[in-house]
Design an enzyme around this catalytic site. Structure first.
Site, PDB file in Angstrom:
ATOM      1  CB  SER A 198      30.073  35.942  40.330  1.00 42.47           C
ATOM      2  OG  SER A 198      29.450  35.182  41.356  1.00 42.47           O
ATOM      3  CG  HIS A 223      39.367  36.746  44.452  1.00 44.97           C
ATOM      4  ND1 HIS A 223      40.096  36.198  45.466  1.00 44.97           N
ATOM      5  CD2 HIS A 223      38.673  35.729  43.899  1.00 44.97           C
ATOM      6  CE1 HIS A 223      39.850  34.900  45.546  1.00 44.97           C
ATOM      7  NE2 HIS A 223      38.982  34.586  44.604  1.00 44.97           N
ATOM      8  CG  ASP A 274      35.112  23.373  44.270  1.00 42.65           C
ATOM      9  OD1 ASP A 274      34.397  24.376  44.152  1.00 42.65           O
ATOM     10  OD2 ASP A 274      36.227  23.394  44.828  1.00 42.65           O
ATOM     11  CD1 TRP A 294      42.879  30.966  40.858  1.00 40.80           C
ATOM     12  CD2 TRP A 294      43.017  33.185  40.630  1.00 40.80           C
ATOM     13  NE1 TRP A 294      41.783  31.523  41.469  1.00 40.80           N
ATOM     14  CE2 TRP A 294      41.843  32.876  41.346  1.00 40.80           C
ATOM     15  CE3 TRP A 294      43.326  34.521  40.364  1.00 40.80           C
ATOM     16  CZ2 TRP A 294      40.971  33.866  41.809  1.00 40.80           C
ATOM     17  CZ3 TRP A 294      42.463  35.497  40.819  1.00 40.80           C
ATOM     18  CH2 TRP A 294      41.296  35.166  41.536  1.00 40.80           C
ATOM     19  NE  ARG A 353      42.098  29.421  43.877  1.00 43.94           N
ATOM     20  CZ  ARG A 353      41.745  30.155  44.924  1.00 43.94           C
ATOM     21  NH1 ARG A 353      42.342  29.988  46.083  1.00 43.94           N
ATOM     22  NH2 ARG A 353      40.788  31.062  44.826  1.00 43.94           N
ATOM     23  CG  ASN A 389      33.153  32.663  46.581  1.00 45.56           C
ATOM     24  OD1 ASN A 389      32.464  31.657  46.503  1.00 45.56           O
ATOM     25  ND2 ASN A 389      34.446  32.634  46.390  1.00 45.56           N
ATOM     26  CD  GLU A 396      32.890  27.267  49.039  1.00 46.31           C
ATOM     27  OE1 GLU A 396      32.215  27.409  48.011  1.00 46.31           O
ATOM     28  OE2 GLU A 396      34.077  27.616  49.126  1.00 46.31           O
TER      29      GLU A 396
END
Lengths: 155, 610
Positions: free
Chosen positions: B418, B371, B334, B215, B246, B59, B124
């Site tokens: 990550s 995040h 995914d 999560w 989510r 990401n 993405e």
């Protein structure tokens, strides 16, 4: 979804105990088989399922929202670089998928110390290992140094 | 019971073998060829940390080689997403290095999807690329394992060790082996904490057997903060805890569905609620609503308001986008690469995403620094671009000498994920090597009495149990001790009801926070009486301790920030609006372990990118 162990398949080898990130796969002292000692801290990460040489571990959806009758099975074949999934719905429908997991042989990565030793000049820069080559651009970007007054925020 | 003590000496001690720790181990070796580099991990580095199960996307990738994005663009994006408040120097620093990390991952064998038309990585979204990431962690772990001098698996690190001569200098860490119970004393010249952020700080939506279905990984136990706070390290943005939208119950990711597959979400009546709520959001946060893409917390806010109005369930219309076998595979992979539980939910509930939509909902809150959120330690920035008051020495060093951080540990820089966490580990490690070299023979000192005292503390929960269990026949109901699970459930309930959990629709206020802090105080006292019947429960006990410490920081920061900076993450009902005039600042805290006092402060925000 918590894991469970099929006791006719498990031989107590402990691979799942070794790999579980949550430390919840343990060997039962009476039956000498593995089991999940703390289902409420299982994250259905499937690390134990993938690691089990006997295919003895499976997952059942969490009781608080998952109706019975489903299965999500996995076969990880590291030497082939492939992982395969088989999903069985409660109503019997099946879906199957296979995906690549690695493009190089396991064990082939070079340790950082195996590369030529960087010189002292590189150590004094902002460059990290293998840069700038590994950036695939000519040079590491920098922000033009600006003098920013050390303005104190209102206390 | 007599426990063996094992001493391990190192130059650089890396705590936590997730992406931050693996990056730190690799880079430490690259620059510090002769150094003794020790990596210590609570589980097994092969499958540990937040990426243990795999990941379906990276990401944080700029694509500078194709001029897709520049680091400055990324700073603008994270600043917008965090409503104006990020450490731009830290964000910039990760952005300019992250591409080299990703290119090494690919070289090591991580399969990255390519766009067949352009030959570039398959995007993405603007910042995300798709991977076949089931083995992402084992691949990265291989590089780290080979680079460290020694890797210790199954050691729960409980405390950082401080130098007995210089009180503000780190000297190592202590912990115990969860298999054989040995006590470990790691002495080090520099320490890099790459431990995890916090799940299970708040009551999860799942109940009973299902409570582990959260999560964020249940083994991410807030050690990133629980280890640092007692050292007196300055923390920042602890109130910025994150709530995620989510797939309901499975917590399946929504990113690829929205961005790559172009799916959309509506309320139960099929209405696009986000745009309808624009005027109300504008009233709360002003111009921040117009940022593109709309900040993550504001999209949450729209969904939360919709659910409160009884217009749910909210549906992701997966059925409109899976029109080819390739897209169906992408959609399933995914989940299978990273959130297998979502596939289990679909199979169990007979939901075929080609035919039926799926419910979305907002999660319980988490405390993280990696995040779309940036809780963590206040860190020194890069020498070439950090403003002077963001810089007091080595890059990524906290306000404690010799104590560095990466990933969830470092505050103020969101959207690392990550690749960014691994990159930050690399940045911290290069600086730590320099610190160790500058220190030369100046090794931290630790006296025996201090070690012995910590050893008594670490095993106390087992002692509590050994004594307390004689009072009862069997079971968990004892008058003298509580189990780690009891303590955790009490913590979750306090945080949920007083510090803005899901059952309160994330709302809190000064009165609620003050009452919550009173209850947290008694829980802190009761932790002294936690009873552990095994080494496994001893691990759970110390995980609980790290979570309690972290929770208190969250409550204190939320009380201090008298505004609602991130509606959708939390709401101060008594200060409902965003207040840039008084609060365009970072919140800071410093805990004094001797007195138990917290010192709160405002830390300046500098915009170094236009």
């Amino acid at each position: 979804m918590p894991t469970y162990t099929d006791m006719t398949r498990c031989d107590g080898c402990g691979e799942c105990v070794d790999i579980c990130p949550s430390d919840i796969m343990h060997i039962d002292p009476v039956y000498r088989r593995s089991y999940n000692i703390e289902p409420n801290f299982c994250w259905e990460c499937y690390s134990c399922v993938k690691a089990c040489p006997q295919n003895a571990i499976d997952v059942r959806g969490y009781a608080d929202f998952a109706p019975l009758g489903h299965k999500v099975r996995v076969l990880r074949e590291p030497e082939k670089g492939v992982i395969s999934w088989k999903i069985r719905y409660r109503d019997g429908r099946i879906k199957e998928f296979a995906f690549p997991i690695r493009t190089t042989p396991w064990g082939s990565i070079k340790a950082a110390g195996e590369y030529e030793k960087p010189d002292a000049a590189a150590f004094g820069t902002q460059m990290l290992a293998h840069e700038p080559t590994a950036l695939h651009i000519d040079a590491l970007p920098t922000l033009e140094q600006k003098t920013i007054p050390a303005k104190q925020a209102k206390a | 019971m007599a426990r063996r003590t094992r001493f391990v000496d190192s130059d650089i001690l890396v705590i936590g073998g997730g992406f931050g720790g693996c990056g730190a181990a690799y880079e430490s070796r690259y620059w510090g060829r002769d150094l003794n580099i020790v990596l210590v991990e609570k589980a097994n580095v092969e499958r540990s940390g937040a990426v243990a199960q795999g990941l379906s996307a990276i990401n944080c990738y700029m694509g500078m080689q194709w001029s897709e994005n520049q680091p400055e663009d990324f700073v603008r994006y994270t600043r917008g997403d965090l409503m104006g408040l990020v450490r731009e120097d830290l964000v910039y620093d990760i952005a300019r290095h992250v591409d080299s990390t990703v290119h090494k991952f690919e070289e090591w064998g991580l399969p990255i999807l390519k766009n067949p038309q352009t030959g570039r990585y398959l995007r993405e979204g603007k910042w995300q690329i798709m991977i076949h990431g089931e083995s992402y962690k084992p691949i990265v772990a291989e590089a780290a394992r080979k680079s460290a001098t020694t890797v210790y698996n199954r050691i729960m690190v409980t405390h950082l060790l401080m130098d007995t001569v210089q009180p503000n200098r780190v000297a190592g860490a202590v912990g115990f082996n969860v298999r054989n119970g040995d006590f470990y004393v790691f002495r080090a010249k520099a320490v890099i904490v790459g431990a995890g952020g916090g799940s299970h700080i708040y009551r999860p939506r799942s109940v009973g057997e299902g409570m582990g279905r959260t999560w964020y990984a249940p083994w991410s136990t807030a050690s990133a903060y629980g280890l640092l706070i007692p050292t007196g390290a300055t923390m920042t943005q602890m109130e910025n805890r994150i709530v995620l939208a989510r797939f309901k119950d499975g917590y399946g990711p929504v990113g690829a569905w929205f961005l790559l597959l172009k799916s959309h979400a509506t309320n139960a009546a099929g209405e696009f609620y986000e745009k309808d709520r624009y005027p109300e959001i504008k009233g709360r946060v002003g111009h921040y609503v117009d940022i593109q893409p709309m900040p993550t917390c504001l999209r949450n806010h729209a969904m939360i308001e919709e659910i409160k109005a009884g217009k749910g369930p909210i549906y992701m219309h997966t059925q409109h986008v899976l029109d080819t076998p390739e897209k169906e595979e992408l959609g399933w992979e995914d989940f299978l690469d990273m959130t297998i539980g979502q596939a289990v939910v679909w199979a169990a509930q007979n939901i075929d995403p080609k035919e039926k939509p799926s419910e979305l909902i907002t999660s319980e809150p988490y405390v993280m620094g990696s995040h779309a959120t940036c809780s963590g330690a206040w860190a020194s920035g890069p020498e070439d671009c950090a403003p002077s008051d963001y810089q007091w020495g080595y890059n990524r060093m906290t306000t404690v000498q010799g104590l560095f951080g990466a990933g969830d540990t470092i505050g103020g820089s969101a959207h690392k994920f990550s690749a960014g966490s691994f990159t930050e580990g690399r940045i911290a490690a290069k600086a730590a090597v320099r610190y160790v070299q500058d220190m030369k023979s100046n090794t931290p000192r630790i006296d025996e009495g201090y070690i012995e005292e910590l050893k008594q503390t670490v095993y106390k929960p087992m002692e509590n149990y050994r004594i307390g269990r004689n009072e009862i026949v069997a079971g968990t109901v004892a008058p003298a001790y509580i189990t780690p699970l009891h303590g955790l459930q009490r913590l979750e309930k306090i945080m949920d009801e007083y510090v803005g959990g899901y059952s309160m629709f994330y709302v809190t206020s000064e009165n609620l926070l003050n009452r919550g802090l009173e209850l947290l105080q008694t829980l802190t006292e009761d932790f002294e009486n936690v009873g552990a019947d095994s080494l496994h429960q001893l691990q759970r006990a110390w995980e609980l301790k790290h979570r309690i410490v972290t929770a208190e920081a969250v409550a204190r920061h939320t009380l201090f920030r008298k505004e609602t900076r991130w509606p959708g993450y939390y709401y101060r009902a008594d200060c409902p609006k965003l207040d840039d005039a008084d609060w365009h600042v970072f919140t800071g805290s410093k805990y004094d372990a001797r007195t138990g006092e917290w010192e709160m402060s405002k830390l300046p925000v500098h915009h170094i990118v236009a």
